[in-house]
Design a protein around this motif. Structure first.
Motif, PDB file in Angstrom:
ATOM      1  N   GLU A 182       0.837  -1.208   0.000  1.00  0.00           N
ATOM      2  CA  GLU A 182       0.000   0.000   0.000  1.00  0.00           C
ATOM      3  C   GLU A 182       0.866   1.251   0.000  1.00  0.00           C
ATOM      4  OE1 GLU A 182      -2.546  -0.264   3.375  1.00  0.00           O
ATOM      5  OE2 GLU A 182      -3.692  -1.975   2.595  1.00  0.00           O
ATOM      6  N   GLN A 183       2.004   1.176   0.670  1.00  0.00           N
ATOM      7  CA  GLN A 183       2.918   2.321   0.719  1.00  0.00           C
ATOM      8  C   GLN A 183       3.466   2.630  -0.671  1.00  0.00           C
ATOM      9  OE1 GLN A 183       5.525   2.463   4.145  1.00  0.00           O
ATOM     10  NE2 GLN A 183       7.264   3.080   2.879  1.00  0.00           N
ATOM     11  N   ARG A 184       3.860   1.596  -1.394  1.00  0.00           N
ATOM     12  CA  ARG A 184       4.387   1.794  -2.748  1.00  0.00           C
ATOM     13  C   ARG A 184       3.310   2.340  -3.681  1.00  0.00           C
ATOM     14  NH1 ARG A 184       9.331  -0.073  -3.792  1.00  0.00           N
ATOM     15  NH2 ARG A 184       8.905  -0.126  -6.024  1.00  0.00           N
ATOM     16  N   ILE A 185       2.097   1.820  -3.541  1.00  0.00           N
ATOM     17  CA  ILE A 185       0.986   2.291  -4.378  1.00  0.00           C
ATOM     18  C   ILE A 185       0.694   3.762  -4.089  1.00  0.00           C
ATOM     19  CG2 ILE A 185      -1.495   2.070  -4.768  1.00  0.00           C
ATOM     20  CD1 ILE A 185      -1.125  -0.970  -4.398  1.00  0.00           C
ATOM     21  N   ALA A 186       0.727   4.143  -2.800  1.00  0.00           N
ATOM     22  CA  ALA A 186       0.465   5.544  -2.433  1.00  0.00           C
ATOM     23  C   ALA A 186       1.495   6.469  -3.057  1.00  0.00           C
ATOM     24  CB  ALA A 186       0.479   5.689  -0.907  1.00  0.00           C
ATOM     25  N   VAL A 187       2.764   6.047  -3.073  1.00  0.00           N
ATOM     26  CA  VAL A 187       3.812   6.862  -3.679  1.00  0.00           C
ATOM     27  C   VAL A 187       3.597   6.967  -5.183  1.00  0.00           C
ATOM     28  CG1 VAL A 187       6.280   6.991  -4.188  1.00  0.00           C
ATOM     29  CG2 VAL A 187       5.514   6.394  -1.887  1.00  0.00           C
ATOM     30  N   MET A 188       3.292   5.849  -5.834  1.00  0.00           N
ATOM     31  CA  MET A 188       3.094   5.861  -7.284  1.00  0.00           C
ATOM     32  C   MET A 188       1.909   6.736  -7.680  1.00  0.00           C
ATOM     33  SD  MET A 188       4.013   2.009  -8.649  1.00  0.00           S
ATOM     34  CE  MET A 188       2.875   1.157  -7.559  1.00  0.00           C
ATOM     35  N   ARG A 189       0.816   6.655  -6.925  1.00  0.00           N
ATOM     36  CA  ARG A 189      -0.357   7.484  -7.235  1.00  0.00           C
ATOM     37  C   ARG A 189      -0.023   8.964  -7.118  1.00  0.00           C
ATOM     38  NH1 ARG A 189      -5.184   4.135  -4.085  1.00  0.00           N
ATOM     39  NH2 ARG A 189      -5.573   2.620  -5.756  1.00  0.00           N
ATOM     40  N   ALA A 190       0.714   9.315  -6.078  1.00  0.00           N
ATOM     41  CA  ALA A 190       1.095  10.712  -5.908  1.00  0.00           C
ATOM     42  C   ALA A 190       2.017  11.156  -7.037  1.00  0.00           C
ATOM     43  CB  ALA A 190       1.763  10.909  -4.557  1.00  0.00           C
ATOM     44  N   ASN A 191       2.980  10.310  -7.409  1.00  0.00           N
ATOM     45  CA  ASN A 191       3.900  10.659  -8.490  1.00  0.00           C
ATOM     46  C   ASN A 191       3.154  10.843  -9.802  1.00  0.00           C
ATOM     47  OD1 ASN A 191       6.727   8.588  -7.395  1.00  0.00           O
ATOM     48  ND2 ASN A 191       5.934  10.520  -6.613  1.00  0.00           N
ATOM     49  N   LEU A 192       2.176   9.970 -10.087  1.00  0.00           N
ATOM     50  CA  LEU A 192       1.387  10.092 -11.319  1.00  0.00           C
ATOM     51  C   LEU A 192       0.548  11.367 -11.327  1.00  0.00           C
ATOM     52  CD1 LEU A 192       0.226   6.382 -11.804  1.00  0.00           C
ATOM     53  CD2 LEU A 192       1.859   7.653 -13.219  1.00  0.00           C
ATOM     54  N   ALA A 193       0.208  11.850 -10.142  1.00  0.00           N
ATOM     55  CA  ALA A 193      -0.537  13.109 -10.030  1.00  0.00           C
ATOM     56  C   ALA A 193       0.391  14.320 -10.044  1.00  0.00           C
ATOM     57  CB  ALA A 193      -1.365  13.110  -8.749  1.00  0.00           C
ATOM     58  N   GLY A 194       1.694  14.076 -10.261  1.00  0.00           N
ATOM     59  CA  GLY A 194       2.652  15.167 -10.336  1.00  0.00           C
ATOM     60  C   GLY A 194       3.181  15.627  -9.003  1.00  0.00           C
ATOM     61  N   GLU A 195       3.101  14.761  -7.981  1.00  0.00           N
ATOM     62  CA  GLU A 195       3.539  15.147  -6.648  1.00  0.00           C
ATOM     63  C   GLU A 195       4.553  14.152  -6.100  1.00  0.00           C
ATOM     64  OE1 GLU A 195       0.027  15.165  -4.330  1.00  0.00           O
ATOM     65  OE2 GLU A 195      -0.937  16.807  -5.410  1.00  0.00           O
ATOM     66  N   VAL A 196       5.453  14.639  -5.280  1.00  0.00           N
ATOM     67  CA  VAL A 196       6.336  13.792  -4.483  1.00  0.00           C
ATOM     68  C   VAL A 196       5.892  13.970  -3.039  1.00  0.00           C
ATOM     69  CG1 VAL A 196       8.691  13.336  -3.711  1.00  0.00           C
ATOM     70  CG2 VAL A 196       8.265  14.007  -6.081  1.00  0.00           C
ATOM     71  N   PRO A 197       5.199  12.978  -2.458  1.00  0.00           N
ATOM     72  CA  PRO A 197       4.644  13.165  -1.113  1.00  0.00           C
ATOM     73  C   PRO A 197       5.724  13.133  -0.040  1.00  0.00           C
ATOM     74  CG  PRO A 197       4.335  10.902  -1.806  1.00  0.00           C
ATOM     75  CD  PRO A 197       4.930  11.633  -2.990  1.00  0.00           C
ATOM     76  N   ASP A 198       5.427  13.764   1.091  1.00  0.00           N
ATOM     77  CA  ASP A 198       6.304  13.604   2.234  1.00  0.00           C
ATOM     78  C   ASP A 198       5.890  12.341   2.981  1.00  0.00           C
ATOM     79  OD1 ASP A 198       3.892  14.576   3.181  1.00  0.00           O
ATOM     80  OD2 ASP A 198       4.787  15.835   4.735  1.00  0.00           O
ATOM     81  N   GLY A 199       6.747  11.906   3.910  1.00  0.00           N
ATOM     82  CA  GLY A 199       6.461  10.685   4.657  1.00  0.00           C
ATOM     83  C   GLY A 199       6.736  10.854   6.130  1.00  0.00           C
ATOM     84  N   MET A 200       5.789  10.382   6.958  1.00  0.00           N
ATOM     85  CA  MET A 200       5.923  10.503   8.411  1.00  0.00           C
ATOM     86  C   MET A 200       5.570   9.167   9.051  1.00  0.00           C
ATOM     87  SD  MET A 200       6.464  12.842  10.872  1.00  0.00           S
ATOM     88  CE  MET A 200       6.498  12.666  12.655  1.00  0.00           C
ATOM     89  N   MET A 201       6.348   8.744  10.022  1.00  0.00           N
ATOM     90  CA  MET A 201       6.007   7.563  10.801  1.00  0.00           C
ATOM     91  C   MET A 201       6.052   7.904  12.281  1.00  0.00           C
ATOM     92  SD  MET A 201       7.696   3.737  11.046  1.00  0.00           S
ATOM     93  CE  MET A 201       9.209   4.312  11.822  1.00  0.00           C
ATOM     94  N   MET A 202       5.016   7.477  13.004  1.00  0.00           N
ATOM     95  CA  MET A 202       4.996   7.579  14.462  1.00  0.00           C
ATOM     96  C   MET A 202       4.906   6.165  15.011  1.00  0.00           C
ATOM     97  SD  MET A 202       2.286   9.478  17.011  1.00  0.00           S
ATOM     98  CE  MET A 202       2.556   9.496  18.782  1.00  0.00           C
ATOM     99  N   ARG A 203       5.877   5.798  15.842  1.00  0.00           N
ATOM    100  CA  ARG A 203       5.891   4.473  16.455  1.00  0.00           C
ATOM    101  C   ARG A 203       5.969   4.627  17.965  1.00  0.00           C
ATOM    102  NH1 ARG A 203      11.215   1.310  15.670  1.00  0.00           N
ATOM    103  NH2 ARG A 203      11.556   1.872  17.850  1.00  0.00           N
ATOM    104  N   VAL A 204       5.081   3.947  18.676  1.00  0.00           N
ATOM    105  CA  VAL A 204       5.091   3.948  20.138  1.00  0.00           C
ATOM    106  C   VAL A 204       5.139   2.501  20.608  1.00  0.00           C
ATOM    107  CG1 VAL A 204       3.981   6.175  20.490  1.00  0.00           C
ATOM    108  CG2 VAL A 204       2.565   4.159  20.131  1.00  0.00           C
TER     109      VAL A 204
END
Length: 235
Positions: free
Chosen positions: A173-195
């Motif tokens: 799902e992470q790879r798909i989210a990046v590809m969808r954003a790239n196809l829309a002309g965007e490079v998304p930022d990425g954040m992870m919160m782990r507790v």
């Protein structure tokens, strides 16, 4: 002496080469124009740290060590613009370990490491990851939960990742989210919160960790809240 005239074959080849050059040049221009753009600037390390609350509710920061870190590799310096670890304590509750990882540009090569990858590298055996939700600031954040077991340590872990406006629970799902954003002309930022918390009771730990995450998010600097929750797309 008269110059020899060009043969029809030579003329056709030259014309085809010229037309091919025009087509390739146009394609390159279109590809350049549609190249995904990085919309989020890098955040200076000191500023990012200032956005992390030292205390909130009953919780107080006591340490910056003891947290399982992503394994070092050739890309480690490029994977995260910001990587923060903290340990918080509250009366009559076990300490909670926090890790925040942020990168302003997630593409097909650089993507945030998921904890299911980090813990086994450290010698842990993991239970199957299961879906949970973290409720914070009137938002429902899709998150994951698993138990990590080593010979001398049992850790209950909850985390979520945000890529642009998506909250992928799986690597695919992470790879798909990046590809969808790239196809829309965007490079998304990425954040992870782990507790995470030490202990053997997953049910009790899940309630503690989701409650901690909610309080942390709601008491963070608004800019940190935006990094954690991303844009509100509920309409």
């Amino acid at each position: 002496m008269a110059e020899p005239s060009k043969s029809p074959v030579t003329f056709d080849i030259s014309r085809r080469n010229m037309l091919l050059g025009v087509v390739l040049g146009g394609a390159s221009a279109i590809a350049f124009a549609r190249q995904p753009a990085i919309a989020n600037p890098k955040i200076p390390e000191k500023r990012f740290e200032e956005w992390v609350p030292k205390n909130f509710g009953a919780w107080d920061e006591v340490s910056q060590s003891g947290v399982i870190l992503p394994p070092p590799d050739a890309l480690s310096d490029r994977l995260y613009d910001n990587l923060i670890t903290r340990v918080y304590v509250a009366p009559d509750l076990p300490p909670v370990m926090l890790l925040l990882a942020y990168n302003n540009a997630q593409d097909g090569v650089l993507q945030v490491h998921r904890p299911e990858f980090c813990y086994p590298v450290g010698g842990f055996q993991l239970t199957p990851t299961r879906d949970i939700m973290i409720e914070a600031s009137n938002r429902s954040v899709p998150a994951n939960f698993f138990t990590a077991t080593a010979p001398n340590r049992v850790e209950q872990v909850a985390y979520f990742t945000r890529l642009g406006s998506a909250y992928p629970r799986k690597w695919s799902e992470q790879r798909i989210a990046v590809m969808r954003a790239n196809l829309a002309g965007e490079v998304p930022d990425g954040m992870m919160m782990r507790v995470s918390v030490l202990g053997t009771d997953p049910r009790e730990a899940q309630g503690l960790l989701t409650g901690f995450a909610r309080q942390f998010i709601e008491n963070s600097n608004p800019k940190m809240q935006h990094l954690l929750l991303g844009p509100d797309t509920r309409g």
